[in-house]
Design a protein around this motif. Structure first.
Motif, mmCIF file in Angstrom:
data_model
loop_
_atom_site.group_PDB
_atom_site.id
_atom_site.type_symbol
_atom_site.label_atom_id
_atom_site.label_comp_id
_atom_site.label_asym_id
_atom_site.label_seq_id
_atom_site.Cartn_x
_atom_site.Cartn_y
_atom_site.Cartn_z
ATOM 1 N N PHE A 177 78.286 33.662 31.386
ATOM 2 C CA PHE A 177 76.867 33.796 31.079
ATOM 3 C C PHE A 177 76.013 33.205 32.190
ATOM 4 O O PHE A 177 76.456 32.270 32.867
ATOM 5 N N THR A 180 72.066 35.184 25.048
ATOM 6 C CA THR A 180 71.818 36.107 26.156
ATOM 7 C C THR A 180 73.060 36.947 26.435
ATOM 8 O O THR A 180 74.154 36.645 25.995
ATOM 9 N N GLU A 181 72.848 38.004 27.173
ATOM 10 C CA GLU A 181 73.956 38.868 27.566
ATOM 11 C C GLU A 181 74.749 38.197 28.676
ATOM 12 O O GLU A 181 74.172 37.529 29.539
#
Lengths: 501, 331
Positions: free
Chosen positions: A29, A2-3
């Motif tokens: 994150f 994930t970003e």
């Protein structure tokens, strides 16, 4: 993958010439607990203050949810979704739990506070982190740990994206820490990104997913906790590869006879777990451990600077009540604090006055030292310790750090102590003065003085000590006799693992 | 030359000289001292006469401030001391009895010491902030003085008591009293280790604790001494008017005393103290009061005028410092 919800790139910050942060990158994150590690002065708090808008970085950018943001104030940080809970609870203990959670954002109806809704909303928020509290009870009626959790509830209620916990565990006991961790795990499941600052290695391995290490204001690295050995983490924090540390062993001499001072189960809640420690006449006992591991606390208890709430001290086998520094000084104990400026020097006074202060205090105000005696003592110790410039009339604040340290040493040596406690006597002073002080410690112990030597530098402790006490997480975990086969590697292993020798 | 300017008493002395010169300009016979009935008279003598109580109070205040504290209660102690002395004398069948006056003086000074010790205990043993601890007595002390005098101004007619504010060998008696107290304090603090230990406590309280200084005892002594000085000042004031005025005796003297100490170079943060500076500071304040009268400033404006001059006196060395650092920065 994930970003990251938060990304800091190339953050630099300088304070009047001193570089606090140099091009530091940091990312966080969603749904992770990320430890920020480093020794004191590594730049942790500066980084957090940049993140919360207290400081403005000189260079670098912060990205939140993929958008570049400029955080200009703590209030704006909060609005953007970054909340912080500090070590000390910043809430109002006289207000109710619900009021604290909603302080400044009370639900309103026709201009008046909607009390019923405030209570039900607060109760819901509290339940969301797995707590059962009477939200209309005053916050002060709950223990500190719960107050801290309420602070977290409030922080999450305001903005649930990024939560910064700045040493929240330092005043909590074991079960309270468990409770905090349970809340942190729940928040993690809910997708909150948590930045966790702690001095405790154990807690990093217990709760954190990822760790970022800073040293001297620079990024050392970002690692998955599961992939990083404890020993390696310690190395990264203090910045020395184990191979670089030389084995230095000299003046090893076994301590014999009855202990000059013995601590039995001496401890203080929240500062240092009960410990046993012996120091013999002519022996140097070194204390090793990371910053915040309880080294200074041991020294302060032995000097009566803090009250012990358990255990006792024996001097020459006789129980001694060291409730105040006065009591300790009467028993010929001397203590050079690590904090020269705040706890040592009286900056306005001259070098001479600073040097005779301890002896004069012991004599009382009615019995001043005669001018001849005073000048003779000052001259002798200025010469013996090579204090420069050799003018005793200068204000002590005009001397360099190394010479100031020598003045403080002289202050105590003039009192001819039997036990000399040195807390970081060589920190922040130049290499010449450092070796001189180390040499002095050896000489003093050979002359029969008992010395408790505390230093963050393992080489120094190894070089000077007959016995080494290792501290970790506010516990004296191990005491080993210094021997040729003991090296920094071995000490670091003990610091990292906590296993006794 | 530069070492003269840098001497800490330089600017206070300049200020004092300027004040006196202004007076001389307004009133050419300002420095004139005449002999009336064998006693010296003149404006300078008036300054010394009226400035003695302030000087004493400032003397005690210096030690308290050096410990890092402050004593706001001195004005009330001035009133209480005068009230006790006058109350006792007024109750005697023979107000001119020397022994009665001596007892009155002893009672007043003993009471002052007790009040000072009270302040000291509040500060040193109970850890109350000095400004609050002494504020209690500032407020309550006026009430105590009023209680002693039953709300009246007690007037007395006692020749021995009048000696305190009279003349001796042509000089006002208060001047040698103040001089002896200054000398005594200097000896007490500099010939023993009292001065050093007080400066250490005021300079760094935590370091002093760790070095084994019993700061509580020192603080109680400082507050006790301050009150004793205020008590002596109270005797001077009440002797001067032969009356105890619980309402206005020593009113605002704490502020003048604090100013005198600060002008003398002692920092309000505590630490190093300068008795000589305090003496000059007290003279400056008293000269200023006299100047205001000489200048004919209307009575409504005296406080404002005083404030302006004090600000200038306090700013003189600062302005100099700022300018010199600017010069250094540009060169």
């Amino acid at each position: 993958m994930t970003e990251p919800v938060l990304e800091m790139k190339g953050i630099s910050k300088e304070f009047s010439g001193a570089r606090a942060l140099v091009g530091v990158d940091f990312r966080l994150f969603p749904g992770e607990i990320h430890a920020l590690m480093g020794e004191n002065g590594a730049g942790k708090s500066t980084l957090i203050k940049v993140l919360t808008g207290v400081y403005h970085p000189d260079a670098g950018q912060v990205t939140l949810d993929g958008e570049v943001v400029r955080i200009t104030s703590p209030l704006q940080a909060q609005k953007a979704g970054i909340s912080t809970v500090y070590q000390e609870v910043n809430l109002c203990t006289n207000l109710s739990v619900a009021e604290n959670v909603f302080l400044g954002r009370e639900p309103r109806r026709m201009g008046a506070i909607h009390w019923a809704r405030m209570r039900s909303d607060a109760a819901q928020l509290v339940r969301r982190v797995g707590l059962e509290l009477d939200v209309s009870a005053p916050l002060g009626s709950y223990p500190l740990a719960i107050q801290q959790l309420v602070a977290i509830v409030r922080a999450v209620a305001i903005s649930a994206k990024v939560l910064i916990l700045d040493e929240p565990t330092s005043s909590l006991d074991r079960s309270e820490v468990e409770q905090l961790f349970a809340v942190m795990r729940r928040l993690k499941e809910q997708g909150v990104a948590i930045l966790f600052v702690t001095h405790f290695l154990e807690q990093v391995y217990e709760i954190c997913d990822r760790v970022t290490i800073l040293r001297n204001g620079a990024l050392v690295g970002e690692h998955m906790v599961a992939e990083l050995e404890r020993k390696r983490l310690v190395q990264l924090m203090i910045g020395k590869a184990l191979g670089e540390l030389e084995e230095l062993t000299e003046h090893i001499r076994p301590a014999v006879g009855k202990a000059m001072i013995r601590a039995e189960g001496l401890g203080r809640n929240g500062a240092i777990a009960p410990f046993n420690l012996d120091v013999h006449a002519g022996e140097v006992v070194g204390l090793a451990g990371l910053l915040g591991s309880g080294r200074t606390e041991v020294a302060r208890l032995l000097f009566g600077a803090d009250h012990a709430d358990s255990g006792k001290v024996l001097i020459d086998g006789e129980p001694a009540n060291l409730r105040t520094p006065n009591a300790a000084i009467e028993r010929s104990i001397a203590f050079c604090s690590e904090n020269r400026r705040a706890e040592g020097l009286v900056p306005e006074l001259s070098v001479r006055e600073n040097m005779i202060l301890a002896l004069q205090a012991a004599r009382g105000w009615t019995r001043p030292l005669s001018t001849e005696k005073r000048d003779e003592l000052v001259a002798r110790y200025m010469k013996a310790l090579d204090i420069r410039p050799s003018n005793p009339d200068l204000p002590v604040s005009s001397l360099s750090g190394g010479n100031q340290q020598k003045v403080l040493l002289a202050r105590w040596l003039i009192t001819q102590p039997r036990l000399l406690i040195l807390d970081e006597p060589t920190r922040g002073i130049d290499i010449g003065a450092k070796t001189e002080i180390q040499k002095l410690v050896v000489e003093l112990s050979e002359g029969g003085m008992a010395v408790l030597f505390i230093s963050a530098e393992l080489e120094e402790v190894l070089r000077l000590s007959h016995t080494i006490g290792v501290l970790r997480d506010r516990q004296l975990v191990s005491q080993i006799a210094n021997a040729p086969e003991i090296n920094a590697d071995r000490i670091m292993e003990i610091i990292a693992s906590g296993a006794p020798a | 030359m530069s070492s003269v300017i840098r001497h800490r008493l330089f600017w206070p002395l300049v200020a004092l000289a300027l004040l006196l010169l202004v007076n001389l300009f307004k009133k050419p016979d300002f420095f004139a001292i005449s002999v009336i009935n064998g006693n010296l008279h003149g404006s300078l003598i008036d300054i010394a006469l009226n400035g003695a109580p302030l000087m004493l109070v400032a003397l005690g205040m210096t030690l308290v401030i050096a410990t890092g504290g402050i004593d706001l209660s001195v004005g009330s102690v001035v009133a209480i001391s005068g009230a006790i002395a006058c109350f006792y004398i007024s109750g005697q069948p023979d107000q001119n009895s020397l022994s009665a006056v001596l007892i009155a003086v002893a009672l007043a000074l003993a009471a002052s010491l007790v009040l000072g010790a009270w302040n000291g205990v509040l500060v040193a043993r109970f850890g109350i902030q000095p400004i609050i601890a002494t504020l209690i007595l500032l407020v309550a002390g006026r009430g105590i003085a009023q209680l002693i005098t039953s709300g009246q101004i007690i007037t007395i007619n006692s020749a021995p008591y009048k000696i305190i504010s009279g003349f001796w060998l042509g000089l006002p008696v208060v001047v040698p009293i103040a001089a002896v107290m200054v000398g005594f304090t200097a000896l007490l603090t500099r010939r023993t280790a009292l001065g050093l230990l007080v400066e250490s406590v005021g300079g760094n309280a935590e370091a002093s604790r760790l070095v084994g200084i019993r700061s509580a005892t020192l603080k109680i002594m400082a507050y006790g001494f301050s009150a004793l000085c205020a008590g002596i000042a109270g005797l001077m004031v009440s002797s001067n008017i032969s009356a105890a005025d619980g309402n206005s005796a020593g009113l605002w003297i704490e502020l003048d005393a604090i100013l005198a100490v600060v002008i003398g170079g002692t920092s309000l943060l505590g630490g190093r103290f300068y008795l000589g500076g305090t003496v000059i500071g007290a003279l400056i304040i008293q000269s200023l009061t006299t100047t205001i009268l000489t200048m004919g400033v209307p009575s409504q404006g005296t406080m404002v005028f005083k404030a302006v001059v004090v600000i200038i006196v306090c700013l003189l060395p600062v302005i100099r410092k700022v300018r010199s650092t600017r010069v250094e920065a540009t060169s």
